[in-house]
Design a protein around this motif. Sequence first.
Motif, short mmCIF file in Angstrom:
data_model
loop_
_atom_site.label_atom_id
_atom_site.label_comp_id
_atom_site.label_asym_id
_atom_site.label_seq_id
_atom_site.Cartn_x
_atom_site.Cartn_y
_atom_site.Cartn_z
N GLN A 78 -39.51 -97.29 51.61
CA GLN A 78 -38.66 -96.35 52.36
C GLN A 78 -39.03 -94.90 52.09
N MET A 79 -39.56 -94.62 50.91
CA MET A 79 -40.01 -93.26 50.62
C MET A 79 -41.16 -92.84 51.54
N LEU A 80 -41.92 -93.84 52.00
CA LEU A 80 -43.13 -93.55 52.76
C LEU A 80 -42.87 -93.24 54.22
N THR A 81 -41.75 -93.70 54.77
CA THR A 81 -41.57 -93.63 56.22
C THR A 81 -40.18 -93.15 56.64
N PRO A 82 -40.11 -92.42 57.76
CA PRO A 82 -38.81 -92.01 58.31
C PRO A 82 -38.14 -93.12 59.12
N ARG A 83 -38.76 -94.29 59.22
CA ARG A 83 -38.08 -95.39 59.90
C ARG A 83 -37.09 -96.03 58.93
N ASP A 84 -35.87 -96.25 59.35
CA ASP A 84 -34.84 -96.84 58.49
C ASP A 84 -35.14 -98.32 58.32
N LEU A 85 -35.39 -98.74 57.10
CA LEU A 85 -35.82 -100.12 56.84
C LEU A 85 -34.68 -101.01 56.36
N ARG A 86 -33.44 -100.48 56.33
CA ARG A 86 -32.36 -101.26 55.74
C ARG A 86 -32.09 -102.58 56.47
N GLY A 87 -32.29 -102.57 57.79
CA GLY A 87 -32.00 -103.79 58.55
C GLY A 87 -33.16 -104.76 58.63
N ALA A 269 -32.38 -89.22 60.24
CA ALA A 269 -31.06 -88.91 59.68
C ALA A 269 -30.65 -89.93 58.62
N THR A 270 -30.96 -91.20 58.85
CA THR A 270 -30.47 -92.24 57.94
C THR A 270 -31.54 -92.76 56.98
N ALA A 271 -32.78 -92.33 57.15
CA ALA A 271 -33.86 -92.85 56.29
C ALA A 271 -33.81 -92.13 54.95
N ILE A 272 -32.76 -92.42 54.19
CA ILE A 272 -32.52 -91.73 52.92
C ILE A 272 -33.63 -92.09 51.94
N GLY A 273 -34.24 -91.07 51.35
CA GLY A 273 -35.30 -91.32 50.38
C GLY A 273 -36.68 -91.05 50.94
N CYS A 274 -36.79 -90.97 52.26
CA CYS A 274 -38.10 -90.71 52.88
C CYS A 274 -38.61 -89.33 52.45
N ILE A 275 -39.84 -89.31 51.97
CA ILE A 275 -40.41 -88.08 51.41
C ILE A 275 -40.48 -86.95 52.43
N GLY A 276 -40.76 -87.26 53.67
CA GLY A 276 -40.88 -86.20 54.67
C GLY A 276 -39.59 -85.88 55.40
N ARG A 277 -38.48 -86.43 54.93
CA ARG A 277 -37.23 -86.34 55.67
C ARG A 277 -36.79 -84.89 55.91
N ASP A 278 -36.76 -84.08 54.87
CA ASP A 278 -36.32 -82.69 55.04
C ASP A 278 -37.15 -81.98 56.09
N ALA A 279 -38.45 -82.20 56.02
CA ALA A 279 -39.36 -81.50 56.93
C ALA A 279 -39.17 -81.97 58.36
N LEU A 280 -38.72 -83.21 58.55
CA LEU A 280 -38.64 -83.78 59.90
C LEU A 280 -37.28 -83.63 60.56
N LEU A 281 -36.24 -83.30 59.79
CA LEU A 281 -34.89 -83.30 60.36
C LEU A 281 -34.78 -82.41 61.60
N ARG A 282 -35.35 -81.24 61.53
CA ARG A 282 -35.22 -80.31 62.65
C ARG A 282 -35.97 -80.82 63.88
N VAL A 283 -37.21 -81.25 63.66
CA VAL A 283 -37.99 -81.72 64.81
C VAL A 283 -37.38 -83.00 65.38
N ALA A 284 -36.76 -83.82 64.50
CA ALA A 284 -36.11 -85.04 64.99
C ALA A 284 -34.95 -84.69 65.92
N LYS A 285 -34.27 -83.59 65.64
CA LYS A 285 -33.12 -83.19 66.43
C LYS A 285 -33.54 -82.46 67.70
N GLU A 286 -34.48 -81.54 67.55
CA GLU A 286 -34.83 -80.66 68.66
C GLU A 286 -36.03 -81.13 69.46
N GLY A 287 -36.76 -82.07 68.91
CA GLY A 287 -37.96 -82.53 69.60
C GLY A 287 -39.16 -81.67 69.28
#
Lengths: 370, 370
Positions: A78-87, A269-287
């Motif tokens: 999960q640290m490696l990817t912004p895809r939520d792997l919980r399911g 948003a939900t991929a907690i622990g993903c290393i690139g998460r902070d960097a991607l949050l804005r682009v994930a929201k705004e495209g």
Amino acid sequence: MNAPLLSLSRRLRRTPFSEGVEAAGVRAYTVYNHMLLPTVFRSVEEDYRHLKEAVQVWDVACERQVELRGPDAGRLMQMLTPRDLRGMMAGQCYYVPIVDETGGMLNDPVAVKLAEDRWWISIADSDLLYWVKGIAHGWRLDVLVDEPDVSPLAVQGPRADDLMAAVFGDAVRDIRFFRFGHFDFQGRDMVVARSGYSKQGGYEIYVEGGETGMPLWNALMEAGRPWDVHAGCPNLIERIEGGLLSYGNDMTDDNTPHECGLGRFCNTATAIGCIGRDALLRVAKEGPVQQICAIAIDGAPVPGCREWWPVLSERGHRVGRVSSAAWSPDFRTNVSIGMVRMTHWEAGTELRVLAPDGERRGVVQKGFWA
Amino acid sequence: MNAPLLSLSRRLRRTPFSEGVEAAGVRAYTVYNHMLLPTVFRSVEEDYRHLKEAVQVWDVACERQVELRGPDAGRLMQMLTPRDLRGMMAGQCYYVPIVDETGGMLNDPVAVKLAEDRWWISIADSDLLYWVKGIAHGWRLDVLVDEPDVSPLAVQGPRADDLMAAVFGDAVRDIRFFRFGHFDFQGRDMVVARSGYSKQGGYEIYVEGGETGMPLWNALMEAGRPWDVHAGCPNLIERIEGGLLSYGNDMTDDNTPHECGLGRFCNTATAIGCIGRDALLRVAKEGPVQQICAIAIDGAPVPGCREWWPVLSERGHRVGRVSSAAWSPDFRTNVSIGMVRMTHWEAGTELRVLAPDGERRGVVQKGFWA
């Protein structure tokens, strides 16, 4: 074919299937993960036609595995990817963009969940092993990371189900898309997944150890005669028609998953622990401000795309690049994959593509062709 | 030459010098760090003779750089290698084995210390960038790690000093071995080091940005006419004669530096902070159980070494492998690089080498030939 020669050495690794590939008359290779990957058998066009009508066996051993094993395997994945792997359940495969701390793509592999504490990452062309080992070490995770001796063999094409059933039994027909099961071949357990780098349907067999490589290759070739089986390989035309991206060609570590049109595989948003998460949050929201597009290119068949071709607006501003292109016999146009800025990515937009043999008109498509 | 064709694509990156390489009639390539590396111009034998007698310009842009910049750059560099870097000054180049936490070799680059807080690692064929980025991230180091747009161009051969002096001025003659200086070319500052992947002497020029690539290539070709300059490349025969190892051919991440005969570049006891230190302490003290050796192989010129050739003892036990081999015109024998167990590595030991065209007699040498 206007291709140069390739000097062979041990560094460009052979595979358990190389003997079969050579016997089938391979004409050219590329190098992928320090390994030989066939690119042409009869001709790119003949291989294309045959792939769409029959069934092919592909040596894709170069899709090396990175294995994660141990209590922290799931956390590391999960640290490696912004895809939520919980399911995700054992028995499933997920296409997972892998990003660094800036959100840049390091690889676009398929993750195979063998068990809660055991994963394979079936990688595209970069030494992802080094990144995963570095992260595991730096974060002091309780996990073993290495490259096991596993070589995928793909069976692709409309008759893939029939051929696979002939070798592994009818139960393989029941494997759902991006799921896998365990099957027996000559007393050896093999992971068989419904997946592969074409849009024609098919399977990937994860062959552990080298010894069963050629027996399996030969069994498939033998059993496939009624369906005109042939040795094949990922086909340039077919993959562009289908919008299958190639890491290193269509995207690099400069690109976010969103730029690559892989936003649907990101749950930032939900991929907690993903290393690139902070960097991607804005682009994930705004495209993203640029994105992978299908671009039809006018005129005679294009030459091979060996470098990025600049893409200009009608007024001459640089607005993107083409990274893969080929003439499509079925769609009677040059099909291509490009990266285009948002000002010019709407379907129907006309672009100027600077191919090496001159400028051509390009038109952004609604989606890929197949 | 019995080599297959190489399919080109953007993923196998061209270099700033590719145009010159093509104009000079390159015959074959290999792929190195996802980039094209020429392997043959006239023939391996002709290139060899010319390299030893004249001067060549080599496109080694594939020696990509990993740049470390920031307050923790020096600390990070020491974490990567068992070589003690405390005495290293800005202006020096060190050959540094890079090891993981198990002591396995991940790369064997040259580290270039530009300043206390700025380093280039000039890498062999693996994505070392991923390991370094992963370590920097996991250890939360205050350092920037990336691949800058720097492409080395090598000038090698006995007339290299004359040619370099003609282009950069006589001061280049004063650069000592594995030192570098800053020199001007057409208003651009360039790092010029006395180094290179041959035993014939020469330089490596670190070309920043792509635009100066061809002007520099052309200037060297023009100025080199009196010394019969020619485009060249790392030469298989010459590098084996000189015992220059090739990562991925002669060693992998399975091997410790000591097995690779690189113990003299390890100061494991004092390399405080090196990630593989704990794993290497014992082998550093007691020595490895197998080691890289020069092996002369009897008989007619050997075929290309495309896979490891098994090496047996006289009694038929497997005691090693050959990883690189070629016929040496100067030494009138087949020269090779092998890994041999300590029971059989003494100079003069006779071995059975299983080449693909049959068994041959091999004899362990005292050292490499040149």
